[in-house]
Design a protein around this motif. Structure first.
Motif, short mmCIF file in Angstrom:
data_model
loop_
_atom_site.label_atom_id
_atom_site.label_comp_id
_atom_site.label_asym_id
_atom_site.label_seq_id
_atom_site.Cartn_x
_atom_site.Cartn_y
_atom_site.Cartn_z
N VAL A 1 -2.74 -5.87 -17.00
CA VAL A 1 -2.35 -4.67 -16.24
C VAL A 1 -2.32 -4.98 -14.74
O VAL A 1 -1.39 -4.58 -14.04
CB VAL A 1 -3.31 -3.50 -16.54
N LYS A 2 -3.31 -5.72 -14.26
CA LYS A 2 -3.37 -6.03 -12.83
C LYS A 2 -2.22 -6.91 -12.37
O LYS A 2 -1.86 -6.90 -11.19
CB LYS A 2 -4.71 -6.71 -12.50
N ARG A 3 -1.60 -7.66 -13.26
CA ARG A 3 -0.46 -8.51 -12.90
C ARG A 3 0.87 -7.75 -12.92
O ARG A 3 1.87 -8.25 -12.44
CB ARG A 3 -0.38 -9.71 -13.82
N GLN A 4 0.90 -6.53 -13.47
CA GLN A 4 2.13 -5.73 -13.46
C GLN A 4 2.45 -5.38 -12.01
O GLN A 4 1.56 -5.01 -11.25
CB GLN A 4 1.93 -4.45 -14.28
N ASN A 5 3.72 -5.48 -11.63
CA ASN A 5 4.06 -5.21 -10.23
C ASN A 5 3.86 -3.75 -9.86
O ASN A 5 3.99 -3.36 -8.71
CB ASN A 5 5.47 -5.67 -9.90
N SER A 6 3.49 -2.94 -10.83
CA SER A 6 3.25 -1.52 -10.59
C SER A 6 1.78 -1.19 -10.39
O SER A 6 1.44 -0.05 -10.11
CB SER A 6 3.78 -0.72 -11.77
N TYR A 7 0.90 -2.16 -10.53
CA TYR A 7 -0.54 -1.90 -10.50
C TYR A 7 -1.04 -1.50 -9.11
O TYR A 7 -0.69 -2.12 -8.11
CB TYR A 7 -1.31 -3.14 -10.95
N ILE A 8 -1.83 -0.44 -9.07
CA ILE A 8 -2.51 -0.01 -7.85
C ILE A 8 -3.98 0.19 -8.20
O ILE A 8 -4.31 0.94 -9.12
CB ILE A 8 -1.92 1.30 -7.30
N ARG A 9 -4.84 -0.47 -7.48
CA ARG A 9 -6.28 -0.43 -7.76
C ARG A 9 -6.90 0.92 -7.42
O ARG A 9 -7.68 1.48 -8.18
CB ARG A 9 -6.99 -1.54 -6.99
N ASP A 10 -6.55 1.46 -6.25
CA ASP A 10 -7.13 2.71 -5.79
C ASP A 10 -6.30 3.24 -4.62
O ASP A 10 -5.27 2.66 -4.27
CB ASP A 10 -8.61 2.53 -5.38
N SER A 11 -6.75 4.32 -4.01
CA SER A 11 -5.98 4.93 -2.91
C SER A 11 -5.80 3.98 -1.73
O SER A 11 -4.73 3.94 -1.12
CB SER A 11 -6.68 6.20 -2.41
N GLY A 12 -6.84 3.22 -1.40
CA GLY A 12 -6.74 2.26 -0.30
C GLY A 12 -5.70 1.20 -0.57
O GLY A 12 -4.93 0.81 0.32
N ASP A 13 -5.65 0.72 -1.81
CA ASP A 13 -4.65 -0.27 -2.22
C ASP A 13 -3.25 0.32 -2.09
O ASP A 13 -2.32 -0.34 -1.62
CB ASP A 13 -4.94 -0.72 -3.65
N PHE A 14 -3.10 1.57 -2.50
CA PHE A 14 -1.80 2.25 -2.38
C PHE A 14 -1.35 2.32 -0.93
O PHE A 14 -0.22 1.99 -0.59
CB PHE A 14 -1.89 3.65 -2.98
N ILE A 15 -2.26 2.73 -0.05
CA ILE A 15 -1.94 2.83 1.39
C ILE A 15 -1.53 1.47 1.93
O ILE A 15 -0.55 1.34 2.66
CB ILE A 15 -3.13 3.42 2.17
N ASN A 16 -2.27 0.42 1.57
CA ASN A 16 -1.93 -0.93 2.03
C ASN A 16 -0.55 -1.36 1.57
O ASN A 16 0.18 -2.03 2.31
CB ASN A 16 -2.97 -1.94 1.54
N LYS A 17 -0.17 -0.97 0.36
CA LYS A 17 1.14 -1.38 -0.17
C LYS A 17 2.30 -0.64 0.47
O LYS A 17 3.37 -1.20 0.63
CB LYS A 17 1.16 -1.22 -1.69
N ILE A 18 2.11 0.62 0.82
CA ILE A 18 3.25 1.37 1.38
C ILE A 18 3.27 1.41 2.89
O ILE A 18 4.29 1.76 3.48
CB ILE A 18 3.30 2.81 0.83
N GLU A 19 2.17 1.05 3.52
CA GLU A 19 2.04 1.17 4.97
C GLU A 19 3.16 0.48 5.74
O GLU A 19 3.70 1.02 6.71
CB GLU A 19 0.69 0.60 5.39
N ASN A 20 3.55 -0.70 5.31
CA ASN A 20 4.55 -1.46 6.05
C ASN A 20 5.92 -1.47 5.40
O ASN A 20 6.80 -2.22 5.81
CB ASN A 20 4.05 -2.90 6.25
N LEU A 21 6.11 -0.64 4.38
CA LEU A 21 7.42 -0.57 3.75
C LEU A 21 8.41 0.10 4.69
O LEU A 21 8.11 1.10 5.32
CB LEU A 21 7.36 0.23 2.45
N ARG A 22 9.59 -0.45 4.77
CA ARG A 22 10.66 0.12 5.57
C ARG A 22 11.92 0.19 4.71
O ARG A 22 12.84 -0.61 4.87
CB ARG A 22 10.92 -0.73 6.83
N PRO A 23 11.95 1.15 3.79
CA PRO A 23 13.13 1.23 2.90
C PRO A 23 14.38 1.64 3.67
O PRO A 23 14.30 2.30 4.71
CB PRO A 23 12.74 2.29 1.88
#
Length: 176
Positions: A35-57
């Motif tokens: 599950v952790k290797r799925q590109n959709s995995y998010i550990r917790d809210s902090g992990d989510f913030i880290n992943k989207i913080e620098n996204l520039r779609p």
């Protein structure tokens, strides 16, 4: 009393101290790294913030959120078992400090946990006939593996994708 009737509600049954509790923990140990290797995995809210913080779609992208209603209780046993088998075949041995059980062993144990969820309600006995028990240790991993496989088959997961471990999701999708 029969185990073939439907209960009058959607129960959440704890499997603590049940006959399948230790088997469920064993299965979970081997599925969590997958599950952790799925590109959709998010550990917790902090992990989510880290992943989207620098996204520039790009401007032609949408931020999409989704939730799978009653996901655990609506997936067929065989779908779950076969999805786990397919995912387990791609397990990375280096993720585990011990020897991996065979895929057939894991699938057999998953079937045992899924098909042996008996419970009592109002002095009557029931058995869950579809879906993963919401009170089982391995249910989140089993259902995440299946949901990820379904989303891949629907071609919803793109290179920029985020979905949480507990089935609520956010995805960035390009409009076409």
């Amino acid at each position: 009393m029969t185990v073939n009737e439907l209960p009058p509600c959607r129960p959440i049954i704890s499997q603590c101290n049940s006959v399948t509790e230790r088997v469920s923990k064993f299965i979970d140990y081997f599925l969590i790294p997958i599950v952790k290797r799925q590109n959709s995995y998010i550990r917790d809210s902090g992990d989510f913030i880290n992943k989207i913080e620098n996204l520039r779609p790009d401007r032609d992208c949408l931020l999409v959120s989704f939730d799978c209603t009653s996901m655990y209780t609506n997936m067929e046993f065989n779908e779950l078992i076969h999805s786990v088998g397919r995912a387990y075949n791609s397990a990375v041995k280096e993720d585990y400090p011990i020897k991996l059980p065979s895929c057939e062993t894991i699938k057999s144990l998953v079937a045992t946990v899924l098909k042996n969820n008996y419970f009592e309600f109002n002095d009557r006995y029931f058995v869950q006939k579809i879906g993963a028990s919401m009170g089982s240790k391995c249910s989140p991993a089993i259902c995440d593996i299946r949901a990820f496989e379904v989303m891949l088959s629907m071609k919803l997961l793109k290179s920029i994708n985020i979905r949480s471990y507990f089935t609520e999701g956010i995805e960035i999708m390009r409009l076409e």
